[in-house]
Design a protein around this motif. Structure first.
Motif, PDB file in Angstrom:
ATOM      1  N   MET A  92     100.138 -53.842  95.005  1.00 29.23           N
ATOM      2  CA  MET A  92     101.090 -53.656  96.093  1.00 29.23           C
ATOM      3  C   MET A  92     100.346 -53.158  97.330  1.00 29.23           C
ATOM      4  N   ILE A  93     100.340 -53.976  98.387  1.00 28.40           N
ATOM      5  CA  ILE A  93      99.644 -53.633  99.622  1.00 28.40           C
ATOM      6  C   ILE A  93     100.678 -53.302 100.692  1.00 28.40           C
ATOM      7  N   THR A  94     100.662 -52.086 101.209  1.00 27.93           N
ATOM      8  CA  THR A  94     101.634 -51.665 102.212  1.00 27.93           C
ATOM      9  C   THR A  94     101.142 -50.440 102.957  1.00 27.93           C
ATOM     10  N   ASP A  95     101.565 -50.326 104.217  1.00 28.56           N
ATOM     11  CA  ASP A  95     101.304 -49.129 105.008  1.00 28.56           C
ATOM     12  C   ASP A  95     102.582 -48.323 105.206  1.00 28.56           C
ATOM     13  N   ASP A  96     103.688 -48.792 104.633  1.00 30.79           N
ATOM     14  CA  ASP A  96     104.962 -48.092 104.758  1.00 30.79           C
ATOM     15  C   ASP A  96     104.921 -46.820 103.913  1.00 30.79           C
ATOM     16  N   PRO A  97     105.162 -45.642 104.508  1.00 27.68           N
ATOM     17  CA  PRO A  97     105.046 -44.383 103.757  1.00 27.68           C
ATOM     18  C   PRO A  97     106.148 -44.158 102.726  1.00 27.68           C
ATOM     19  N   ILE A  98     107.217 -44.937 102.789  1.00 24.69           N
ATOM     20  CA  ILE A  98     108.347 -44.732 101.883  1.00 24.69           C
ATOM     21  C   ILE A  98     108.335 -45.707 100.707  1.00 24.69           C
ATOM     22  N   VAL A  99     107.784 -46.890 100.908  1.00 21.24           N
ATOM     23  CA  VAL A  99     107.773 -47.918  99.859  1.00 21.24           C
ATOM     24  C   VAL A  99     107.190 -47.424  98.529  1.00 21.24           C
ATOM     25  N   PRO A 100     106.112 -46.620  98.521  1.00 23.83           N
ATOM     26  CA  PRO A 100     105.585 -46.146  97.234  1.00 23.83           C
ATOM     27  C   PRO A 100     106.591 -45.352  96.407  1.00 23.83           C
ATOM     28  N   HIS A 101     107.625 -44.821  97.050  1.00 34.28           N
ATOM     29  CA  HIS A 101     108.624 -44.017  96.345  1.00 34.28           C
ATOM     30  C   HIS A 101     109.893 -44.812  96.041  1.00 34.28           C
ATOM     31  N   SER A 102     109.895 -46.093  96.379  1.00 30.11           N
ATOM     32  CA  SER A 102     111.106 -46.901  96.251  1.00 30.11           C
ATOM     33  C   SER A 102     111.612 -46.994  94.814  1.00 30.11           C
ATOM     34  N   ALA A 103     110.712 -47.234  93.873  1.00 33.63           N
ATOM     35  CA  ALA A 103     111.146 -47.397  92.479  1.00 33.63           C
ATOM     36  C   ALA A 103     111.798 -46.129  91.946  1.00 33.63           C
ATOM     37  N   GLY A 104     111.182 -44.981  92.225  1.00 35.08           N
ATOM     38  CA  GLY A 104     111.738 -43.721  91.745  1.00 35.08           C
ATOM     39  C   GLY A 104     113.075 -43.390  92.385  1.00 35.08           C
ATOM     40  N   ILE A 105     113.181 -43.591  93.702  1.00 35.66           N
ATOM     41  CA  ILE A 105     114.435 -43.309  94.403  1.00 35.66           C
ATOM     42  C   ILE A 105     115.538 -44.252  93.932  1.00 35.66           C
ATOM     43  N   SER A 106     115.209 -45.527  93.769  1.00 32.42           N
ATOM     44  CA  SER A 106     116.203 -46.505  93.320  1.00 32.42           C
ATOM     45  C   SER A 106     116.705 -46.166  91.923  1.00 32.42           C
ATOM     46  N   ALA A 107     115.779 -45.760  91.042  1.00 39.03           N
ATOM     47  CA  ALA A 107     116.182 -45.383  89.688  1.00 39.03           C
ATOM     48  C   ALA A 107     117.058 -44.136  89.712  1.00 39.03           C
ATOM     49  N   TYR A 108     116.697 -43.186  90.564  1.00 35.03           N
ATOM     50  CA  TYR A 108     117.497 -41.963  90.680  1.00 35.03           C
ATOM     51  C   TYR A 108     118.902 -42.276  91.195  1.00 35.03           C
ATOM     52  N   MET A 109     118.986 -43.121  92.213  1.00 33.58           N
ATOM     53  CA  MET A 109     120.291 -43.444  92.798  1.00 33.58           C
ATOM     54  C   MET A 109     121.159 -44.270  91.859  1.00 33.58           C
ATOM     55  N   SER A 110     120.567 -44.830  90.808  1.00 35.03           N
ATOM     56  CA  SER A 110     121.374 -45.562  89.829  1.00 35.03           C
ATOM     57  C   SER A 110     122.337 -44.622  89.115  1.00 35.03           C
ATOM     58  N   GLY A 111     122.044 -43.314  89.177  1.00 32.49           N
ATOM     59  CA  GLY A 111     122.934 -42.323  88.581  1.00 32.49           C
ATOM     60  C   GLY A 111     124.064 -41.907  89.501  1.00 32.49           C
ATOM     61  N   HIS A 112     124.160 -42.544  90.669  1.00 31.88           N
ATOM     62  CA  HIS A 112     125.214 -42.231  91.642  1.00 31.88           C
ATOM     63  C   HIS A 112     125.945 -43.512  92.052  1.00 31.88           C
ATOM     64  N   PRO A 113     126.634 -44.159  91.122  1.00 30.93           N
ATOM     65  CA  PRO A 113     127.305 -45.434  91.443  1.00 30.93           C
ATOM     66  C   PRO A 113     128.373 -45.298  92.523  1.00 30.93           C
ATOM     67  N   ALA A 114     129.089 -44.170  92.551  1.00 30.89           N
ATOM     68  CA  ALA A 114     130.135 -43.997  93.561  1.00 30.89           C
ATOM     69  C   ALA A 114     129.525 -43.902  94.959  1.00 30.89           C
ATOM     70  N   THR A 115     128.390 -43.233  95.058  1.00 29.40           N
ATOM     71  CA  THR A 115     127.705 -43.126  96.353  1.00 29.40           C
ATOM     72  C   THR A 115     127.224 -44.493  96.817  1.00 29.40           C
ATOM     73  N   ASN A 116     126.637 -45.258  95.898  1.00 27.57           N
ATOM     74  CA  ASN A 116     126.156 -46.594  96.249  1.00 27.57           C
ATOM     75  C   ASN A 116     127.303 -47.484  96.729  1.00 27.57           C
TER      76      ASN A 116
END
Length: 239
Positions: free
Chosen positions: A1-25
Motif C-alpha cells: 500500500m503506497i500512500t502519503d495520506d496520514p489517515i489511510v493507514p488507520h482506515s481498516a481499524g477505524i472501519s472495523a471499530y465503526m462496524s460496532g455502531h450501526p445506528a451511527t453509520n
C-alpha cells in the motif's frame, strides 16, 4: 500500500471499530449521504478528506455515499472527535438519540485491533529505499554471537569440569532461556515482516532465521528498514 495520506493507514481499524455502531453509520448515510430511505449502513473506509459508507435502502437496493470533512485531517488523534461531532450533527438533525456517547463496545474494539494488526504498513510515495530486502547483522555482532554461543556450549558440555562458578547445569539453564528469548524475538520478527506486506517469502525467512540466531541485533536491523521505508530517517542518500 503506497500512500502519503496520514489517515489511510488507520482506515481498516477505524472501519472495523465503526462496524460496532450501526445506528451511527445509518445516521451518517441518511444525513450526510442524503439517503433518508436507507435502512442499514456499513462503514467502509476513511481518509484525510472524509469517509465512505455502503448502505441498503428500503427496496433492497445497495449503494455507497461519501461524507466529507470540513477540513482535512492530519493525524490519527483527530479522527474520533470529528466522527463524534459529525454523528451528533446528523443525529440532532434527524431527531435521533446520540449513539457514540458512553464507553465503546468491546466487540468493536476487538475488531479494530484485529483489523489494524493485519493491515500492511503503508509505503510513502516518496520512498527511495528497496522494500523487499534483508540486512545482515554487523560482523561484530556475528563474532560476539560465535564467542558467546561457544562459551555456553562448552560450559554446558560434559567437558566442563573446571568452571566451578559456572557448572554445566547453570550453563544449560542459560541456554534454554536464551533459546526461549530468541524464539520469541523470531516470532515477533515473523509477524512484523508478514504485516508489512513488503517482503517475499524468502526474505521473510531470512529475517526470521537471522533474528532466531542473533536476536536483538537482527531485530534492530529490521526496525531500521521500517524507518527507512516509511521516511522516518529522511530520503535515501544518492551516490
Amino acid at each position: 500500500m503506497i500512500t502519503d495520506d496520514p489517515i489511510v493507514p488507520h482506515s481498516a481499524g477505524i472501519s472495523a471499530y465503526m462496524s460496532g455502531h450501526p445506528a451511527t453509520n445509518l445516521a451518517y448515510v441518511k444525513y450526510f449521504g442524503k439517503r433518508p430511505d436507507a435502512v442499514s449502513a456499513q462503514f467502509q473506509s476513511i481518509d484525510s478528506k472524509g469517509f465512505t459508507l455502503s448502505f441498503t435502502d428500503s427496496h433492497g437496493q445497495t449503494g455507497q455515499v461519501r461524507a466529507h470533512f470540513k477540513t482535512p485531517l492530519t493525524k490519527r488523534e483527530e479522527i474520533r472527535p470529528v466522527l463524534q461531532d459529525m454523528a451528533k450533527e446528523a443525529e440532532t438533525a434527524l431527531g435521533l438519540p446520540s449513539t457514540l456517547e458512553g464507553p465503546p463496545p468491546f466487540t468493536a474494539i476487538a475488531r479494530a485491533v484485529a483489523a489494524q494488526a493485519t493491515t500492511p504498513t503503508p509505503i510513502p510515495t516518496s520512498n527511495q529505499y528497496p522494500t523487499d530486502i534483508f540486512y545482515s547483522v554487523d560482523k561484530r555482532d556475528v563474532a560476539i554471537a560465535v564467542i558467546y554461543y561457544g562459551i555456553l556450549a562448552y560450559a554446558a558440555s560434559p567437558y566442563n569440569s573446571g568452571w566451578t562458578k559456572f557448572p554445566p547445569a547453570s550453563a544449560r539453564w542459560v541456554l534454554k532461556v536464551l533459546v526461549g528469548i530468541h524464539t520469541l524475538e523470531a516470532a515477533i520478527a515473523l509477524a512484523k515482516t508478514i504485516k508489512r506486506g513488503w517482503y517475499s517469502p524468502i526474505t521473510i525467512a531470512k529475517w526470521t532465521l537471522s533474528t532466531l540466531v542473533f536476536g536483538m541485533p537482527s531485530g534492530k536491523k529490521l526496525e531500521l528498514h521500517r524507518k527507512q521505508v516509511t521516511g522516518e530517517l529522511g530520503p535515501a542518500k544518492q551516490d
